[in-house]
Enzyme design. Structure first.
Site, PDB file in Angstrom:
ATOM      1  N   SER A 131       4.571  -1.151   6.672  1.00  0.00           N
ATOM      2  CA  SER A 131       3.249  -1.790   6.777  1.00  0.00           C
ATOM      3  C   SER A 131       2.958  -2.746   5.619  1.00  0.00           C
ATOM      4  O   SER A 131       3.340  -2.493   4.473  1.00  0.00           O
ATOM      5  CB  SER A 131       2.185  -0.688   6.776  1.00  0.00           C
ATOM      6  OG  SER A 131       0.904  -1.227   6.549  1.00  0.00           O
ATOM      7  N   GLU A 133       0.287  -2.854   4.254  1.00  0.00           N
ATOM      8  CA  GLU A 133      -0.526  -2.098   3.288  1.00  0.00           C
ATOM      9  C   GLU A 133       0.281  -1.760   2.030  1.00  0.00           C
ATOM     10  O   GLU A 133      -0.277  -1.538   0.971  1.00  0.00           O
ATOM     11  CB  GLU A 133      -1.015  -0.792   3.919  1.00  0.00           C
ATOM     12  CG  GLU A 133      -2.285  -0.910   4.720  1.00  0.00           C
ATOM     13  CD  GLU A 133      -3.513  -1.136   3.865  1.00  0.00           C
ATOM     14  OE1 GLU A 133      -3.787  -0.337   2.964  1.00  0.00           O
ATOM     15  OE2 GLU A 133      -4.210  -2.132   4.114  1.00  0.00           O
ATOM     16  N   TYR A 154      -2.136   6.511   2.367  1.00  0.00           N
ATOM     17  CA  TYR A 154      -1.373   6.004   3.518  1.00  0.00           C
ATOM     18  C   TYR A 154      -0.297   5.026   3.049  1.00  0.00           C
ATOM     19  O   TYR A 154       0.875   5.124   3.425  1.00  0.00           O
ATOM     20  CB  TYR A 154      -2.329   5.311   4.503  1.00  0.00           C
ATOM     21  CG  TYR A 154      -1.626   4.467   5.548  1.00  0.00           C
ATOM     22  CD1 TYR A 154      -1.049   5.053   6.667  1.00  0.00           C
ATOM     23  CD2 TYR A 154      -1.531   3.074   5.402  1.00  0.00           C
ATOM     24  CE1 TYR A 154      -0.387   4.281   7.626  1.00  0.00           C
ATOM     25  CE2 TYR A 154      -0.880   2.299   6.353  1.00  0.00           C
ATOM     26  CZ  TYR A 154      -0.312   2.909   7.468  1.00  0.00           C
ATOM     27  OH  TYR A 154       0.341   2.138   8.405  1.00  0.00           O
TER      28      TYR A 154
HETATM   29  P1  NAP Z   1      -1.863   4.492  16.253  1.00  0.00           P
HETATM   30  O1  NAP Z   1      -2.486   3.819  17.431  1.00  0.00           O
HETATM   31  O2  NAP Z   1      -2.709   5.245  15.307  1.00  0.00           O
HETATM   32  O3  NAP Z   1      -0.732   5.487  16.847  1.00  0.00           O
HETATM   33  C1  NAP Z   1      -0.147   6.466  16.030  1.00  0.00           C
HETATM   34  C2  NAP Z   1       0.771   7.307  16.900  1.00  0.00           C
HETATM   35  O4  NAP Z   1       1.367   8.334  16.095  1.00  0.00           O
HETATM   36  C3  NAP Z   1       0.042   8.054  18.038  1.00  0.00           C
HETATM   37  O5  NAP Z   1       0.892   8.109  19.158  1.00  0.00           O
HETATM   38  C4  NAP Z   1      -0.147   9.445  17.450  1.00  0.00           C
HETATM   39  O6  NAP Z   1      -0.286  10.451  18.422  1.00  0.00           O
HETATM   40  C5  NAP Z   1       1.171   9.596  16.727  1.00  0.00           C
HETATM   41  N1  NAP Z   1       1.144  10.655  15.719  1.00  0.00           N
HETATM   42  C6  NAP Z   1       0.298  10.816  14.688  1.00  0.00           C
HETATM   43  N2  NAP Z   1       0.605  11.900  13.977  1.00  0.00           N
HETATM   44  C7  NAP Z   1       1.699  12.454  14.584  1.00  0.00           C
HETATM   45  C8  NAP Z   1       2.485  13.609  14.337  1.00  0.00           C
HETATM   46  N3  NAP Z   1       2.214  14.429  13.322  1.00  0.00           N
HETATM   47  N4  NAP Z   1       3.529  13.866  15.163  1.00  0.00           N
HETATM   48  C9  NAP Z   1       3.811  13.055  16.220  1.00  0.00           C
HETATM   49  N5  NAP Z   1       3.082  11.946  16.508  1.00  0.00           N
HETATM   50  C10 NAP Z   1       2.042  11.661  15.702  1.00  0.00           C
HETATM   51  O7  NAP Z   1      -1.014   3.453  15.394  1.00  0.00           O
HETATM   52  P2  NAP Z   1      -0.432   2.019  15.831  1.00  0.00           P
HETATM   53  O8  NAP Z   1      -1.422   0.971  15.516  1.00  0.00           O
HETATM   54  O9  NAP Z   1       0.147   2.125  17.186  1.00  0.00           O
HETATM   55  O10 NAP Z   1       0.742   1.844  14.753  1.00  0.00           O
HETATM   56  C11 NAP Z   1       2.065   2.322  15.016  1.00  0.00           C
HETATM   57  C12 NAP Z   1       2.798   2.512  13.696  1.00  0.00           C
HETATM   58  O11 NAP Z   1       2.872   1.267  13.005  1.00  0.00           O
HETATM   59  C13 NAP Z   1       2.144   3.477  12.720  1.00  0.00           C
HETATM   60  O12 NAP Z   1       3.167   4.121  12.000  1.00  0.00           O
HETATM   61  C14 NAP Z   1       1.356   2.579  11.788  1.00  0.00           C
HETATM   62  O13 NAP Z   1       1.165   3.202  10.544  1.00  0.00           O
HETATM   63  C15 NAP Z   1       2.279   1.388  11.709  1.00  0.00           C
HETATM   64  N6  NAP Z   1       1.658   0.082  11.452  1.00  0.00           N
HETATM   65  C16 NAP Z   1       0.625  -0.340  12.245  1.00  0.00           C
HETATM   66  C17 NAP Z   1       0.095  -1.590  12.024  1.00  0.00           C
HETATM   67  C18 NAP Z   1      -1.040  -2.111  12.876  1.00  0.00           C
HETATM   68  O14 NAP Z   1      -1.660  -3.101  12.483  1.00  0.00           O
HETATM   69  N7  NAP Z   1      -1.294  -1.524  14.029  1.00  0.00           N
HETATM   70  C19 NAP Z   1       0.613  -2.422  11.016  1.00  0.00           C
HETATM   71  C20 NAP Z   1       1.684  -1.951  10.246  1.00  0.00           C
HETATM   72  C21 NAP Z   1       2.211  -0.692  10.488  1.00  0.00           C
HETATM   73  P3  NAP Z   1      -1.737  10.810  19.081  1.00  0.00           P
HETATM   74  O15 NAP Z   1      -1.969   9.771  20.148  1.00  0.00           O
HETATM   75  O16 NAP Z   1      -1.529  12.183  19.602  1.00  0.00           O
HETATM   76  O17 NAP Z   1      -2.746  10.717  17.963  1.00  0.00           O
HETATM   77  N1  GDD Z   2     -11.818   0.768   9.855  1.00  0.00           N
HETATM   78  C1  GDD Z   2     -12.858   0.098   9.336  1.00  0.00           C
HETATM   79  N2  GDD Z   2     -14.124   0.416   9.721  1.00  0.00           N
HETATM   80  N3  GDD Z   2     -12.598  -0.890   8.454  1.00  0.00           N
HETATM   81  C2  GDD Z   2     -13.657  -1.589   7.979  1.00  0.00           C
HETATM   82  C3  GDD Z   2     -14.971  -1.320   8.354  1.00  0.00           C
HETATM   83  C4  GDD Z   2     -15.219  -0.259   9.261  1.00  0.00           C
HETATM   84  O1  GDD Z   2     -16.352   0.044   9.626  1.00  0.00           O
HETATM   85  N4  GDD Z   2     -15.781  -2.196   7.715  1.00  0.00           N
HETATM   86  C5  GDD Z   2     -15.009  -2.989   6.978  1.00  0.00           C
HETATM   87  N5  GDD Z   2     -13.707  -2.623   7.119  1.00  0.00           N
HETATM   88  C6  GDD Z   2     -12.567  -3.245   6.436  1.00  0.00           C
HETATM   89  C7  GDD Z   2     -11.644  -2.266   5.708  1.00  0.00           C
HETATM   90  O2  GDD Z   2     -12.210  -1.887   4.442  1.00  0.00           O
HETATM   91  C8  GDD Z   2     -10.391  -3.107   5.596  1.00  0.00           C
HETATM   92  O3  GDD Z   2     -10.485  -3.955   4.462  1.00  0.00           O
HETATM   93  C9  GDD Z   2     -10.408  -3.979   6.857  1.00  0.00           C
HETATM   94  O4  GDD Z   2     -11.735  -3.859   7.405  1.00  0.00           O
HETATM   95  C10 GDD Z   2      -9.414  -3.556   7.915  1.00  0.00           C
HETATM   96  O5  GDD Z   2      -9.550  -2.184   8.151  1.00  0.00           O
HETATM   97  P1  GDD Z   2      -8.806  -1.440   9.373  1.00  0.00           P
HETATM   98  O6  GDD Z   2      -9.126  -2.116  10.639  1.00  0.00           O
HETATM   99  O7  GDD Z   2      -9.110   0.022   9.251  1.00  0.00           O
HETATM  100  O8  GDD Z   2      -7.253  -1.738   9.111  1.00  0.00           O
HETATM  101  P2  GDD Z   2      -6.396  -1.626   7.768  1.00  0.00           P
HETATM  102  O9  GDD Z   2      -6.044  -3.022   7.351  1.00  0.00           O
HETATM  103  O10 GDD Z   2      -7.002  -0.747   6.770  1.00  0.00           O
HETATM  104  O11 GDD Z   2      -5.084  -0.876   8.287  1.00  0.00           O
HETATM  105  C11 GDD Z   2      -4.452  -1.263   9.501  1.00  0.00           C
HETATM  106  O12 GDD Z   2      -3.465  -2.244   9.240  1.00  0.00           O
HETATM  107  C12 GDD Z   2      -2.383  -1.818   8.422  1.00  0.00           C
HETATM  108  C13 GDD Z   2      -1.434  -3.017   8.229  1.00  0.00           C
HETATM  109  O13 GDD Z   2      -1.890  -3.812   7.175  1.00  0.00           O
HETATM  110  C14 GDD Z   2      -3.823  -0.003  10.122  1.00  0.00           C
HETATM  111  O14 GDD Z   2      -3.358  -0.315  11.420  1.00  0.00           O
HETATM  112  C15 GDD Z   2      -2.663   0.508   9.308  1.00  0.00           C
HETATM  113  O15 GDD Z   2      -2.013   1.565  10.020  1.00  0.00           O
HETATM  114  C16 GDD Z   2      -1.682  -0.651   9.102  1.00  0.00           C
HETATM  115  O16 GDD Z   2      -0.570  -0.240   8.349  1.00  0.00           O
END
Ligand code: NAP
Ligand code: GDD
Length: 351
Positions: A131, A133, A154
């Site tokens: 990520s 992050e 995280y």
């Molecule tokens: P998400 O919607 O939160 O999905 C997370 C998945 O992991 C869900 O299927 C969840 O199952 C499963 N999970 C959580 N804890 C588990 C456990 N202990 N054992 C088995 N499965 C478990 O996340 P996403 O947005 O699809 O992201 C996919 C991956 O990419 C994550 O690793 C995230 O950290 C990473 N990532 C995401 C982003 C982004 O912007 N979306 C960016 C960079 C990296 P349940 O449905 O049962 O909760």
């Molecule tokens: N969730 C959330 N809720 N975020 C908020 C809010 C709120 O009400 N208000 C402001 N924010 C700001 C957070 O402080 C952060 O700076 C930004 O919005 C994005 O927050 P999220 O949407 O929660 O995403 P994230 O950037 O923290 O994390 C996501 O992206 C990562 C990749 O950079 C997640 O998908 C992570 O799993 C992923 O790795």
């Protein structure tokens, strides 16, 4: 020969798009799901409903990323060609409340699966969902050579998993790659992430069933892309002959407030009348600015996303209008049609 993929986190946002993509390429796909007292397969039900049919090529297995014994057994049984490790406690704010569990799932879970693969035969290609992050407070733009400075439990857990993936590559010669993905969003994004929270609120305000939207830090900047394009990038990474670490991003960034403005302007709403700040959404330490440099991804896998943040805001808002029984404004629908995802004709969970 049919290729076999195993996806952890198949029920999540990314997992649901990835399984669709792999099935479209005629893969046999296996997914690990957690046992839950209520259904947690909403995002993939449309793919699984014919599970009793003869030609089924999607198989779901109960398991947990922290359960080495189960993972090891499943890998021996399935013998996957490719493993996509998407399972994680993926919410940054929640990781401050649950640092130990986040470490178990998001960090040690990766070791469980890498070790299970090594003990199997070590030939399986492995993708780790790393990520942006991890860059934390490193100044933008961030690339594969930028030094990590994680700012949450995280992000620290993801740095651990990143390096374990590199270590299994170097120590055991495994085809283990990291996709370092910047934020990617979609109508299937979890409701507690900020983009979905905003588009969902815009629709509910329009519908008259919500008045205010409570948010935290509006100034942080993210590099936001569209998830279907990113899961294709994950697949492309595993098709390379050699393992790599690759940044996937749009190369543009915007603040939370700018995203909010795009959505509210599109929905013809005035943010000043509906936005309130609630400090509970602030993080103890924030990541201020993420902006990805995708030069290496362009050169290595020829990957370059098409959907920009304004398109993304329209797609997600149109979906939430539809979801709330409102007529979509329409521009987002057209963008989806242009991309070949004519989603207005299909049920909600196929979007
Ligand atoms: P998400 O919607 O939160 O999905 C997370 C998945 O992991 C869900 O299927 C969840 O199952 C499963 N999970 C959580 N804890 C588990 C456990 N202990 N054992 C088995 N499965 C478990 O996340 P996403 O947005 O699809 O992201 C996919 C991956 O990419 C994550 O690793 C995230 O950290 C990473 N990532 C995401 C982003 C982004 O912007 N979306 C960016 C960079 C990296 P349940 O449905 O049962 O909760
Ligand atoms: N969730 C959330 N809720 N975020 C908020 C809010 C709120 O009400 N208000 C402001 N924010 C700001 C957070 O402080 C952060 O700076 C930004 O919005 C994005 O927050 P999220 O949407 O929660 O995403 P994230 O950037 O923290 O994390 C996501 O992206 C990562 C990749 O950079 C997640 O998908 C992570 O799993 C992923 O790795």
């Amino acid at each position: 020969m049919t290729k076999i993929a195993l996806i952890t986190g198949i029920t999540g946002q990314d997992g649901s798009y990835l399984v669709e993509y792999l099935l479209s390429l005629n893969y046999e796909v296996h997914g690990i799901i957690r046992r839950s007292s209520s259904f947690n397969t909403r995002r993939i039900d449309h793919l699984y409903k014919d599970s009793h049919a003869e030609n089924v090529n999607l198989f779901l297995h109960y398991g947990d990323i922290t359960d080495y014994g189960r993972l090891s057994g499943l890998i021996r049984e399935i013998q996957p060609d490719e493993v996509y490790n998407l399972a994680a406690q993926s919410h940054v704010r929640v990781s401050f409340d649950m640092p130990e569990y986040t470490g178990q799932a998001t960090a040690l879970g990766t070791t469980c699966i890498l070790e299970a693969l090594r003990k199997n035969n070590g030939d399986t290609k492995f993708y780790q969902a790393s990520s942006s992050e991890m860059f934390g407070s490193a100044l933008p733009p961030q690339s594969e050579v930028t030094r990590f400075h994680p700012r949450s439990p995280y992000a620290v857990a993801k740095v651990y998993s990143f390096w374990m993936t590199v270590n299994y590559r170097e120590a055991y010669g495994m085809h283990a790659s990291n996709g370092i993905l910047f934020n990617h969003e979609s109508p299937r994004r979890g409701e507690t992430f900020v983009t979905k929270k905003i588009t969902s609120a815009a629709a509910k305000i329009k519908k008259g069933i919500q008045k205010f939207l409570y948010l935290g830090n509006l100034n942080s900047k993210r590099d936001w892309g569209f998830t279907p394009e990113y899961v294709k990038g994950m697949y492309d990474i595993l098709q390379l002959d050699k393992p790599v670490d690759l940044v996937l991003a749009t190369g543009k960034s915007a603040s939370v407030y700018e995203f909010l403005e795009y959505v509210f302007e599109y929905a013809d709403l005035d943010p000043d009348k509906h936005i309130k700040i609630d400090p509970r959404y602030f993080r103890p330490s924030e990541v201020e600015s993420l902006l990805g440099d995708i030069s290496k991804a362009k050169n290595t896998i020829g990957w370059s996303p098409k959907v920009n943040i304004k398109d993304l805001a329209k797609i997600m808002t149109d979906f939430d209008f539809l979801e709330n029984g409102l007529e979509p404004i329409g521009e987002g629908v057209k963008i989806m049609e242009r991309l070949g995802l004519n989603w207005t004709k299909i049920p909600r969970n196929m979007i």
